[in-house]
Design a protein around this motif. Structure first.
Motif, PDB file in Angstrom:
ATOM      1  N   GLY A 196      40.489  47.681  42.554  1.00  0.00           N
ATOM      2  CA  GLY A 196      40.535  48.275  43.886  1.00  0.00           C
ATOM      3  C   GLY A 196      39.745  49.560  43.948  1.00  0.00           C
ATOM      4  O   GLY A 196      40.184  50.604  43.441  1.00  0.00           O
ATOM      5  N   GLY A 197      38.543  49.488  44.515  1.00  0.00           N
ATOM      6  CA  GLY A 197      37.738  50.686  44.719  1.00  0.00           C
ATOM      7  C   GLY A 197      36.985  51.159  43.487  1.00  0.00           C
ATOM      8  O   GLY A 197      36.354  52.209  43.521  1.00  0.00           O
ATOM      9  N   ILE A 198      37.035  50.389  42.396  1.00  0.00           N
ATOM     10  CA  ILE A 198      36.309  50.800  41.179  1.00  0.00           C
ATOM     11  C   ILE A 198      34.913  50.179  41.246  1.00  0.00           C
ATOM     12  O   ILE A 198      34.784  48.951  41.339  1.00  0.00           O
TER      13      ILE A 198
ATOM     14  N   LEU B 292      39.745  30.806  35.198  1.00  0.00           N
ATOM     15  CA  LEU B 292      39.802  30.028  36.448  1.00  0.00           C
ATOM     16  C   LEU B 292      40.896  30.643  37.315  1.00  0.00           C
ATOM     17  O   LEU B 292      42.007  30.875  36.841  1.00  0.00           O
ATOM     18  N   ASN B 293      40.572  30.890  38.577  1.00  0.00           N
ATOM     19  CA  ASN B 293      41.494  31.605  39.479  1.00  0.00           C
ATOM     20  C   ASN B 293      41.947  30.717  40.628  1.00  0.00           C
ATOM     21  O   ASN B 293      41.138  30.015  41.236  1.00  0.00           O
ATOM     22  N   PHE B 294      43.249  30.791  40.914  1.00  0.00           N
ATOM     23  CA  PHE B 294      43.822  29.957  41.984  1.00  0.00           C
ATOM     24  C   PHE B 294      44.745  30.781  42.862  1.00  0.00           C
ATOM     25  O   PHE B 294      45.331  31.774  42.418  1.00  0.00           O
TER      26      PHE B 294
ATOM     27  N   GLU C 135      42.705  49.993  48.046  1.00  0.00           N
ATOM     28  CA  GLU C 135      41.259  50.090  48.303  1.00  0.00           C
ATOM     29  C   GLU C 135      40.546  48.752  48.155  1.00  0.00           C
ATOM     30  O   GLU C 135      39.396  48.591  48.561  1.00  0.00           O
ATOM     31  N   ALA C 136      41.205  47.798  47.509  1.00  0.00           N
ATOM     32  CA  ALA C 136      40.545  46.552  47.081  1.00  0.00           C
ATOM     33  C   ALA C 136      39.997  45.728  48.239  1.00  0.00           C
ATOM     34  O   ALA C 136      40.611  45.634  49.305  1.00  0.00           O
ATOM     35  N   GLY C 137      38.866  45.071  47.974  1.00  0.00           N
ATOM     36  CA  GLY C 137      38.309  44.128  48.935  1.00  0.00           C
ATOM     37  C   GLY C 137      39.007  42.788  48.850  1.00  0.00           C
ATOM     38  O   GLY C 137      39.617  42.456  47.840  1.00  0.00           O
ATOM     39  N   GLY C 138      38.910  41.994  49.915  1.00  0.00           N
ATOM     40  CA  GLY C 138      39.515  40.666  49.928  1.00  0.00           C
ATOM     41  C   GLY C 138      41.014  40.720  50.171  1.00  0.00           C
ATOM     42  O   GLY C 138      41.560  41.749  50.596  1.00  0.00           O
TER      43      GLY C 138
ATOM     44  N   PHE D 134      46.034  34.086  38.856  1.00  0.00           N
ATOM     45  CA  PHE D 134      46.584  33.648  40.146  1.00  0.00           C
ATOM     46  C   PHE D 134      46.594  34.814  41.121  1.00  0.00           C
ATOM     47  O   PHE D 134      46.623  35.978  40.723  1.00  0.00           O
ATOM     48  N   HIS D 135      46.574  34.469  42.408  1.00  0.00           N
ATOM     49  CA  HIS D 135      46.684  35.464  43.476  1.00  0.00           C
ATOM     50  C   HIS D 135      47.855  35.030  44.342  1.00  0.00           C
ATOM     51  O   HIS D 135      48.039  33.829  44.554  1.00  0.00           O
ATOM     52  N   PHE D 136      48.648  35.973  44.852  1.00  0.00           N
ATOM     53  CA  PHE D 136      49.854  35.725  45.657  1.00  0.00           C
ATOM     54  C   PHE D 136      51.007  35.245  44.773  1.00  0.00           C
ATOM     55  O   PHE D 136      51.720  34.291  45.101  1.00  0.00           O
TER      56      PHE D 136
ATOM     57  N   ALA E 230      35.944  40.116  39.245  1.00  0.00           N
ATOM     58  CA  ALA E 230      37.005  39.604  40.120  1.00  0.00           C
ATOM     59  C   ALA E 230      36.614  38.213  40.593  1.00  0.00           C
ATOM     60  O   ALA E 230      35.462  37.988  40.976  1.00  0.00           O
ATOM     61  N   PRO E 231      37.571  37.276  40.558  1.00  0.00           N
ATOM     62  CA  PRO E 231      37.279  35.980  41.166  1.00  0.00           C
ATOM     63  C   PRO E 231      37.166  36.193  42.671  1.00  0.00           C
ATOM     64  O   PRO E 231      37.987  36.897  43.259  1.00  0.00           O
ATOM     65  N   MET E 232      36.157  35.641  43.311  1.00  0.00           N
ATOM     66  CA  MET E 232      35.968  35.896  44.746  1.00  0.00           C
ATOM     67  C   MET E 232      35.671  34.589  45.455  1.00  0.00           C
ATOM     68  O   MET E 232      34.515  34.143  45.537  1.00  0.00           O
ATOM     69  N   ALA E 233      36.739  33.981  45.992  1.00  0.00           N
ATOM     70  CA  ALA E 233      36.600  32.677  46.648  1.00  0.00           C
ATOM     71  C   ALA E 233      35.615  32.775  47.808  1.00  0.00           C
ATOM     72  O   ALA E 233      35.690  33.699  48.627  1.00  0.00           O
ATOM     73  N   GLY E 234      34.680  31.864  47.849  1.00  0.00           N
ATOM     74  CA  GLY E 234      33.702  31.827  48.928  1.00  0.00           C
ATOM     75  C   GLY E 234      32.530  32.775  48.709  1.00  0.00           C
ATOM     76  O   GLY E 234      31.579  32.770  49.487  1.00  0.00           O
TER      77      GLY E 234
ATOM     78  N   VAL F 236      39.410  46.946  33.638  1.00  0.00           N
ATOM     79  CA  VAL F 236      39.213  47.021  35.096  1.00  0.00           C
ATOM     80  C   VAL F 236      38.748  45.660  35.610  1.00  0.00           C
ATOM     81  O   VAL F 236      38.138  44.883  34.872  1.00  0.00           O
ATOM     82  N   GLN F 237      39.053  45.398  36.873  1.00  0.00           N
ATOM     83  CA  GLN F 237      38.532  44.179  37.529  1.00  0.00           C
ATOM     84  C   GLN F 237      37.775  44.629  38.778  1.00  0.00           C
ATOM     85  O   GLN F 237      38.341  45.297  39.642  1.00  0.00           O
ATOM     86  N   LEU F 238      36.499  44.253  38.852  1.00  0.00           N
ATOM     87  CA  LEU F 238      35.649  44.689  39.962  1.00  0.00           C
ATOM     88  C   LEU F 238      35.218  43.503  40.810  1.00  0.00           C
ATOM     89  O   LEU F 238      34.756  42.491  40.275  1.00  0.00           O
ATOM     90  N   GLY F 239      35.346  43.653  42.113  1.00  0.00           N
ATOM     91  CA  GLY F 239      34.904  42.610  43.023  1.00  0.00           C
ATOM     92  C   GLY F 239      33.702  43.051  43.829  1.00  0.00           C
ATOM     93  O   GLY F 239      32.572  42.597  43.611  1.00  0.00           O
ATOM     94  N   THR F 240      33.920  43.989  44.744  1.00  0.00           N
ATOM     95  CA  THR F 240      32.862  44.402  45.673  1.00  0.00           C
ATOM     96  C   THR F 240      31.567  44.789  44.948  1.00  0.00           C
ATOM     97  O   THR F 240      30.474  44.427  45.401  1.00  0.00           O
ATOM     98  N   ALA F 241      31.676  45.491  43.827  1.00  0.00           N
ATOM     99  CA  ALA F 241      30.465  45.927  43.114  1.00  0.00           C
ATOM    100  C   ALA F 241      29.605  44.720  42.736  1.00  0.00           C
ATOM    101  O   ALA F 241      28.371  44.800  42.734  1.00  0.00           O
TER     102      ALA F 241
ATOM    103  N   ALA G 277      46.703  45.448  38.510  1.00  0.00           N
ATOM    104  CA  ALA G 277      47.287  46.350  39.512  1.00  0.00           C
ATOM    105  C   ALA G 277      46.250  46.504  40.616  1.00  0.00           C
ATOM    106  O   ALA G 277      45.220  47.163  40.425  1.00  0.00           O
ATOM    107  N   GLN G 278      46.515  45.864  41.752  1.00  0.00           N
ATOM    108  CA  GLN G 278      45.506  45.820  42.834  1.00  0.00           C
ATOM    109  C   GLN G 278      45.831  46.889  43.870  1.00  0.00           C
ATOM    110  O   GLN G 278      46.759  46.736  44.665  1.00  0.00           O
ATOM    111  N   GLY G 279      45.066  47.961  43.847  1.00  0.00           N
ATOM    112  CA  GLY G 279      45.286  49.063  44.788  1.00  0.00           C
ATOM    113  C   GLY G 279      44.820  48.728  46.193  1.00  0.00           C
ATOM    114  O   GLY G 279      44.066  47.771  46.425  1.00  0.00           O
TER     115      GLY G 279
END
Ligand SMILES: Cc1cc2nc3c(=O)[nH]c(=O)nc-3n(C[C@H](O)[C@H](O)[C@H](O)COP(=O)(O)O)c2cc1C
Length: 360
Positions: free
Chosen positions: A218-220, A70-72, A180-183, A133-135, A20-24, A237-242, A176-178
């Motif tokens: 989300g939550g994976i 690249l994510n924006f 549970e997802a972080g951010g 993209f997000h949003f 997952a792209p994670m800004a910051g 799958v797209q994983l961020g928090t992990a 598909a962002q459930g």
């Protein structure tokens, strides 16, 4: 063998695992490690200047020949409402005084910028294989230029209606962002967090509603989650928090410490850090003025007045005002280098799929 190779073929990757792209929270290091392990390495660009994006992409291209994303963000920049800004600053003033900060200092600008013509020129020049993209999606002329350059387009949907909209507007695959997802929630057709959908429910309904491949998020956080997502019809799958647990993540020690001890019931959706709902570990500021505050100025303006509090308290090792994004599965996190984590997730998932196939 992976049961579905649509995402690997579409994006030119070996395993259907997206960082997952994670800004910051991440830079080129995390992207390089995941890309080299066969997943999709993502560079979050929403908080970077054009020069920083150019330099980070340069580092990635020097160290790996794998595809990158690249994510924006593509939010509408809001009008500054002076009355609202003043009310927000007044709400935070007591914390400024407590930390020895001057509440009358000018409010710093937010560093979260939407995708615009300058970034579009840069993307066309840098030619990433994937742009996410997000949003929602950017203006159609900008999107057309990115597509004409040849990048595959991804964006997050938090409801079936958003997934259909993204498909109609040209996405090559949908995240598909459930709930549970972080951010930040990627929500863009609704603002109602009370009706947001969990991953288990969202993924199969999005899979049924669109023709393009679906990426579950989300939550994976381990192979059980990946197997479940694939069983629900996701192609990847797209994983961020992990990945926040990896040494390559650029989070500070306060956030890292909180993630290590976070349990399933310690995150909440809050708008206090940015003005938009995002999931993070509950701390003092969320408890005392959130989790949702009507006073918070619209995204991304709320973050301005919060910034000095975050900086000062985090520097002193306190999590009271820290923005600690996390999904609901932080407790499943493993502290491994990102390449190793990606390889283990892939191998453990394949082992589970094989075991299931031989048992049936
Ligand atoms: C620290 C953090 C920062 C995030 N920043 C972004 C971002 O810049 N762009 C984006 O598209 N998604 C962002 N997200 C959301 C992720 O893309 C993804 O939906 C989420 O991490 C999946 O849930 P999980 O954290 O439970 O794996 C962020 C998530 C986290 C945890």
């Amino acid at each position: 063998m992976w049961p579905d190779s649509r995402l690997q073929n579409l994006l030119g990757i070996d395993v259907p695992i997206l960082l997952a792209p994670m800004a910051g929270a991440a830079s080129s290091e995390l992207a390089i490690a995941v890309a080299d392990a066969g997943g999709l390495g993502s560079l979050p660009c929403a908080m970077l200047s054009a020069d920083q994006v150019r330099s980070e992409v340069g580092k990635i291209r020097q160290r790996t020949s794998r595809p990158i994303n690249l994510n924006f963000f593509c939010h509408e920049p809001p009008e500054v409402e002076l009355k609202r800004e003043a009310a927000w600053s007044e709400r935070l003033a007591r914390y400024y005084l407590e930390l020895g900060l001057d509440p009358d200092l000018p409010v710093p600008n937010s560093t979260r910028m939407p995708f615009d013509g300058t970034m579009c020129d840069l993307v066309v020049e840098l030619k990433p294989e994937v742009v996410s993209f997000h949003f929602g999606l950017p203006d159609k002329d900008l999107l057309a230029r990115v597509k004409a350059m040849g990048a595959k387009i991804l964006s997050s949907a938090t409801t079936v209606a958003e997934a259909r909209w993204l498909e109609q507007h040209g996405c090559d695959a949908i995240i598909a962002q459930g709930y549970e997802a972080g951010g930040h929630r990627g929500m863009f057709l609704t603002q109602d967090i009370s009706t947001q959908v969990g991953t288990m429910s969202l993924v199969p309904q999005v899979v049924d509603a669109v023709k393009v491949p679906v990426i579950a998020a989300g939550g994976i956080a381990d192979a059980r989650g990946v197997v479940a997502a694939l069983a629900l019809g996701a192609a990847a799958v797209q994983l961020g928090t992990a990945y926040l647990f990896c040494p390559e993540a650029t989070i500070g020690p306060v956030h890292r410490r909180a993630l290590r001890s976070a349990t399933d019931d310690q995150t909440a959706l809050t708008n206090v850090f940015s003005g938009r709902p995002a999931r993070g570990i509950v701390n003092r500021i969320i408890r005392e003025i959130g989790p949702i505050s009507d006073l918070a100025p619209p995204f991304p303006l709320a973050s301005g007045a919060l910034a000095p509090l975050r900086l000062k308290s985090e520097a002193a090792g306190s999590e009271d005002f820290a923005q600690m994004w996390s999904g609901q599965s932080a407790h499943l996190g493993r502290e491994l280098p990102a390449g190793e984590l990606t390889k283990r997730l892939a191998a453990e998932t394949l082992a589970k799929l094989d075991a299931h196939a031989s048992a049936t």
